[in-house]
Design a protein around this motif. Sequence first.
Motif, short mmCIF file in Angstrom:
data_model
loop_
_atom_site.label_atom_id
_atom_site.label_comp_id
_atom_site.label_asym_id
_atom_site.label_seq_id
_atom_site.Cartn_x
_atom_site.Cartn_y
_atom_site.Cartn_z
N LEU A 1 0.86 -1.75 0.04
CA LEU A 1 0.22 -0.52 0.38
C LEU A 1 1.12 1.89 0.05
O LEU A 1 0.36 2.22 -0.73
N LYS B 1 -0.57 4.82 -1.97
CA LYS B 1 -1.20 4.50 -2.86
C LYS B 1 -2.45 5.51 -2.02
O LYS B 1 -3.44 5.00 -1.75
N GLN C 1 -5.57 7.40 -2.70
CA GLN C 1 -5.63 6.04 -3.28
C GLN C 1 -7.83 5.15 -3.08
O GLN C 1 -7.69 5.07 -2.47
#
Length: 144
Positions: free
Chosen positions: A38, A41, A44
């Motif tokens: 992750l 990110k 997102q």
Amino acid sequence: MITQLTGKLAALYDDWAGVEAGPFVYEVFIPEFTRRQLQGKTGQDVRFFTIEYIEGAPAQGGRLTPRIIGFLSPAEREFFELFCSVDGVGVKKALRAMVRPVREIAVSIEEQNVKALSALPGIGPASAERIVAKLRRKVPKFAL
């Protein structure tokens, strides 16, 4: 019971992620191998396949606290539940130990590689032996 949580990755910490779903931000505990996937990110959309459990010891005057653990696939969640079923390996120990991808841990179990399992944080030789004894016939599908 919360089995999936979808939202925006609001924050990423050492052992948990903040997931913004509507007006709420949920604290989702994650293993190290998930945290690495992750990184970068934040902001997102993410989907976690989750396990919900209650932590605490009210008998000693403590309180019960609901917790959510998240994984990026149903297979990872299923493996985690299997891993936790071994005597002496609870939720916290399993979360700490899962620094390698599920496939690698499953291969180590299938190959009865006690040395590799003992290298996982919080898993000593005795725990590694118990893991192999209980799970070696149950993990082939995770090792693929």
